[in-house]
Design a protein around this motif. Structure first.
Motif, PDB file in Angstrom:
ATOM      1  N   ARG A 211      23.288  49.996  26.270  1.00 61.66           N
ATOM      2  CA  ARG A 211      22.873  49.500  28.021  1.00 61.66           C
ATOM      3  C   ARG A 211      22.418  50.683  29.080  1.00 61.66           C
ATOM      4  NH1 ARG A 211      26.461  49.815  32.487  1.00 61.66           N
ATOM      5  NH2 ARG A 211      26.497  47.747  33.378  1.00 61.66           N
ATOM      6  N   GLY A 212      23.173  51.881  29.530  1.00 68.18           N
ATOM      7  CA  GLY A 212      22.772  52.405  31.068  1.00 68.18           C
ATOM      8  C   GLY A 212      21.083  52.755  30.681  1.00 68.18           C
TER       9      GLY A 212
ATOM     10  N   VAL B   5      19.124  51.520  28.843  1.00 70.15           N
ATOM     11  CA  VAL B   5      18.010  49.483  28.995  1.00 70.15           C
ATOM     12  C   VAL B   5      17.992  49.395  30.713  1.00 70.15           C
ATOM     13  CG1 VAL B   5      17.671  47.026  28.764  1.00 70.15           C
ATOM     14  CG2 VAL B   5      18.875  49.102  26.703  1.00 70.15           C
ATOM     15  N   ILE B   6      19.355  49.239  30.799  1.00 66.68           N
ATOM     16  CA  ILE B   6      19.053  48.863  32.413  1.00 66.68           C
ATOM     17  C   ILE B   6      18.108  49.785  33.232  1.00 66.68           C
ATOM     18  CG2 ILE B   6      20.128  49.114  34.599  1.00 66.68           C
ATOM     19  CD1 ILE B   6      22.945  48.085  33.085  1.00 66.68           C
ATOM     20  N   THR B   7      18.185  51.266  32.991  1.00 71.35           N
ATOM     21  CA  THR B   7      17.072  52.030  33.696  1.00 71.35           C
ATOM     22  C   THR B   7      15.509  51.651  32.978  1.00 71.35           C
ATOM     23  OG1 THR B   7      18.489  53.730  33.501  1.00 71.35           O
ATOM     24  CG2 THR B   7      16.137  55.164  34.061  1.00 71.35           C
ATOM     25  N   VAL B   8      15.054  51.370  31.768  1.00 77.66           N
ATOM     26  CA  VAL B   8      13.726  51.235  31.664  1.00 77.66           C
ATOM     27  C   VAL B   8      13.510  49.967  31.979  1.00 77.66           C
ATOM     28  CG1 VAL B   8      12.663  51.184  29.817  1.00 77.66           C
ATOM     29  CG2 VAL B   8      13.841  52.727  29.344  1.00 77.66           C
ATOM     30  N   LYS B   9      14.306  49.222  32.183  1.00 79.29           N
ATOM     31  CA  LYS B   9      13.612  47.856  32.538  1.00 79.29           C
ATOM     32  C   LYS B   9      13.589  47.735  33.978  1.00 79.29           C
ATOM     33  CE  LYS B   9      17.904  44.875  33.784  1.00 79.29           C
ATOM     34  NZ  LYS B   9      18.794  43.997  33.419  1.00 79.29           N
ATOM     35  N   GLU B  10      13.645  47.697  35.224  1.00 80.76           N
ATOM     36  CA  GLU B  10      13.211  48.317  36.252  1.00 80.76           C
ATOM     37  C   GLU B  10      11.859  48.863  36.139  1.00 80.76           C
ATOM     38  OE1 GLU B  10      15.217  46.682  38.623  1.00 80.76           O
ATOM     39  OE2 GLU B  10      16.475  46.258  36.908  1.00 80.76           O
ATOM     40  N   ASN B  11      10.944  49.694  35.297  1.00 78.87           N
ATOM     41  CA  ASN B  11       9.825  50.363  35.573  1.00 78.87           C
ATOM     42  C   ASN B  11       9.117  49.480  35.199  1.00 78.87           C
ATOM     43  OD1 ASN B  11      10.554  52.691  35.541  1.00 78.87           O
ATOM     44  ND2 ASN B  11      10.701  53.049  33.028  1.00 78.87           N
TER      45      ASN B  11
ATOM     46  N   ALA C 206      13.494  52.664  25.344  1.00 80.26           N
ATOM     47  CA  ALA C 206      14.938  53.626  25.748  1.00 80.26           C
ATOM     48  C   ALA C 206      15.963  53.751  24.523  1.00 80.26           C
ATOM     49  CB  ALA C 206      15.362  52.139  26.045  1.00 80.26           C
ATOM     50  N   ILE C 207      14.932  54.117  23.219  1.00 80.75           N
ATOM     51  CA  ILE C 207      15.961  54.611  22.252  1.00 80.75           C
ATOM     52  C   ILE C 207      16.790  55.618  21.741  1.00 80.75           C
ATOM     53  CG2 ILE C 207      14.216  54.835  20.417  1.00 80.75           C
ATOM     54  CD1 ILE C 207      15.758  52.865  17.974  1.00 80.75           C
ATOM     55  N   ALA C 208      15.254  57.224  22.572  1.00 83.74           N
ATOM     56  CA  ALA C 208      15.950  58.418  22.360  1.00 83.74           C
ATOM     57  C   ALA C 208      16.992  58.486  22.441  1.00 83.74           C
ATOM     58  CB  ALA C 208      14.807  59.327  23.635  1.00 83.74           C
ATOM     59  N   PRO C 209      18.140  57.821  23.172  1.00 85.25           N
ATOM     60  CA  PRO C 209      19.096  58.230  24.087  1.00 85.25           C
ATOM     61  C   PRO C 209      20.188  58.229  23.026  1.00 85.25           C
ATOM     62  CG  PRO C 209      17.915  57.597  26.046  1.00 85.25           C
ATOM     63  CD  PRO C 209      17.611  57.622  24.788  1.00 85.25           C
ATOM     64  N   VAL C 210      19.773  57.212  22.851  1.00 82.03           N
ATOM     65  CA  VAL C 210      20.400  56.793  21.326  1.00 82.03           C
ATOM     66  C   VAL C 210      20.888  57.072  20.572  1.00 82.03           C
ATOM     67  CG1 VAL C 210      21.051  54.119  19.367  1.00 82.03           C
ATOM     68  CG2 VAL C 210      20.798  54.371  21.964  1.00 82.03           C
ATOM     69  N   ILE C 211      19.635  58.073  19.884  1.00 83.99           N
ATOM     70  CA  ILE C 211      19.000  58.660  18.091  1.00 83.99           C
ATOM     71  C   ILE C 211      19.673  60.120  18.778  1.00 83.99           C
ATOM     72  CG2 ILE C 211      17.181  59.778  17.277  1.00 83.99           C
ATOM     73  CD1 ILE C 211      14.870  57.563  17.606  1.00 83.99           C
ATOM     74  N   VAL C 212      19.987  60.755  19.324  1.00 85.36           N
ATOM     75  CA  VAL C 212      20.302  61.840  19.854  1.00 85.36           C
ATOM     76  C   VAL C 212      21.723  61.396  19.771  1.00 85.36           C
ATOM     77  CG1 VAL C 212      20.405  63.703  21.826  1.00 85.36           C
ATOM     78  CG2 VAL C 212      18.425  62.991  21.367  1.00 85.36           C
ATOM     79  N   VAL C 213      22.138  60.906  20.457  1.00 83.27           N
ATOM     80  CA  VAL C 213      24.080  60.411  20.420  1.00 83.27           C
ATOM     81  C   VAL C 213      24.282  60.374  18.700  1.00 83.27           C
ATOM     82  CG1 VAL C 213      25.903  59.237  21.053  1.00 83.27           C
ATOM     83  CG2 VAL C 213      24.414  60.083  22.576  1.00 83.27           C
ATOM     84  N   ALA C 214      23.073  59.734  18.522  1.00 84.76           N
ATOM     85  CA  ALA C 214      24.030  59.243  17.123  1.00 84.76           C
ATOM     86  C   ALA C 214      23.611  60.048  16.275  1.00 84.76           C
ATOM     87  CB  ALA C 214      23.283  58.134  17.031  1.00 84.76           C
ATOM     88  N   THR C 215      22.869  61.244  16.204  1.00 83.16           N
ATOM     89  CA  THR C 215      22.885  62.451  15.759  1.00 83.16           C
ATOM     90  C   THR C 215      23.781  63.449  15.405  1.00 83.16           C
ATOM     91  OG1 THR C 215      20.106  62.369  15.023  1.00 83.16           O
ATOM     92  CG2 THR C 215      20.724  63.916  15.056  1.00 83.16           C
ATOM     93  N   ILE C 216      24.320  63.741  16.746  1.00 80.70           N
ATOM     94  CA  ILE C 216      25.317  64.592  17.104  1.00 80.70           C
ATOM     95  C   ILE C 216      26.811  63.491  16.486  1.00 80.70           C
ATOM     96  CG2 ILE C 216      26.647  65.213  18.490  1.00 80.70           C
ATOM     97  CD1 ILE C 216      24.536  66.112  20.345  1.00 80.70           C
ATOM     98  N   ALA C 217      26.548  62.669  16.859  1.00 82.18           N
ATOM     99  CA  ALA C 217      27.652  61.739  16.289  1.00 82.18           C
ATOM    100  C   ALA C 217      27.984  62.211  14.683  1.00 82.18           C
ATOM    101  CB  ALA C 217      28.233  60.751  15.875  1.00 82.18           C
ATOM    102  N   LEU C 218      27.140  62.063  14.423  1.00 89.03           N
ATOM    103  CA  LEU C 218      27.035  61.843  12.769  1.00 89.03           C
ATOM    104  C   LEU C 218      28.259  63.266  11.945  1.00 89.03           C
ATOM    105  CD1 LEU C 218      24.099  61.385  10.075  1.00 89.03           C
ATOM    106  CD2 LEU C 218      25.680  62.997   9.357  1.00 89.03           C
TER     107      LEU C 218
END
Length: 307
Positions: A189-190, A192-198, A223-235
């Motif tokens: 969410r955060g 996407v909110i940041t990217v959609k203002e570009n 916007a998907i890069a932070p999701v990939i990072v957190v998901a990799t660590i969460a694994l």
């Protein structure tokens, strides 16, 4: 007079990293190509990726390293130390610790990968929709996420999984997805909110692009890069959570083979037979560490501020 800009030229400039000057200097490197170039030079990524590749191979084909049956036990050898053909010794039931440690990788890797995929998919979709549309959709999804955030993970596992009698990994995977999606949702969410203002998003909207095209083509790739990072660590965290729930008796259940089950069975004998605990606990720690190291390397590669 300057030549008018055609819609095709504007469209080509919407996505960051598009060629400039009509392609005279060649296409600029994208975020993903830069990230891959950085990862290939990072020894932490190489080491962690090799460890994970080895664990995945062991999880898929445990017969390559262990030819025995993990549930083939002989009480006459209970708590015996290492011997010829049995380098890790035996547990309290006379089962070969080496064989059970090798086969335990399958359950842990399966839970980690499937739970991470489910959490990333569900949380990513809901977070992206909330951040893109905002207003009532954002408020509703945020309040639902807050409810799930308020549920303690261990307590929730004790309550929800205690009534499950299945010996497969899917109840544990479903539980992790149920309580894990809010974290990914907030990050998506955060982002996407940041990217959609570009500017390129506003330009696409001005040209009449639909919401689905804007979201899928212009917002999600950036916007998907932070999701990939957190998901990799969460694994790695989810693998540890499965072991914790199995240790408490509500995760995987016998005859399933799990490092958490073996650690739970070995705990009462830690003084007399520490080898029963050492090897499954060491395998679990190495697996979790490898995925956390991989997540850190991916984070460093995808975050331009850290370069």
């Amino acid at each position: 007079m300057p030549e008018p800009v055609t819609p095709v030229t504007v469209e080509a400039q919407l996505t960051p990293g598009a060629p400039e000057g009509g392609g005279a200097e060649g296409p600029a490197r994208s975020l993903w190509s830069d990230a891959w170039r950085s990862l290939r030079r990072n020894p932490v990524f190489i080491v962690s990726a090799l460890i994970i590749l080895f664990l995945v191979i062991v999880a898929i084909w445990p017969q390559l390293l262990a030819s025995g049956d993990p549930n083939d036990c002989d009480l006459a050898h209970g708590q015996d130390t290492s011997s010829s053909g049995h380098p890790f010794g035996y547990d309290a039931q006379g089962c070969d610790v080496y064989t059970r440690t090798v086969y335990g990788a399958r359950a842990s890797i399966t839970v980690g990968v499937c739970a991470t995929a489910g959490v990333a998919l569900l949380g990513g979709i809901l977070g992206a929709l909330a951040g893109f549309f905002g207003r009532w959709a954002d408020a509703l999804l945020s309040r639902v996420a807050d409810i799930f955030f308020g549920i303690p993970v261990i307590l929730g596992g004790l309550v929800l999984l205690s009534v499950v009698t299945s010996t497969t990994v899917w109840p544990v995977v479903g539980f992790i997805v149920l309580l894990g999606w809010p974290q990914i949702s907030r990050i998506a969410r955060g982002s996407v909110i940041t990217v959609k203002e570009n500017d390129y998003v506003h330009a696409a909207r001005t040209l009449g692009a639909s919401n689905s095209r804007i979201l899928l083509r212009h917002i999600l790739p950036n916007a998907i890069a932070p999701v990939i990072v957190v998901a990799t660590i969460a694994l790695g965290t989810y693998i540890a959570l499965e072991a914790t729930l199995s240790f408490l008796g509500v995760g995987l259940k016998p005859p399933a083979v799990s490092w958490g089950i073996d650690i739970s069975n070995a705990a009462p004998y830690i003084r007399n037979a520490p080898h029963m605990l050492l090897y499954p606990a060491g395998a679990l720690a190495l697996t979790v560490l490898a995925f956390i190291m991989l997540g850190d390397a991916v984070r460093d590669a995808l975050d331009p501020k850290l370069r």
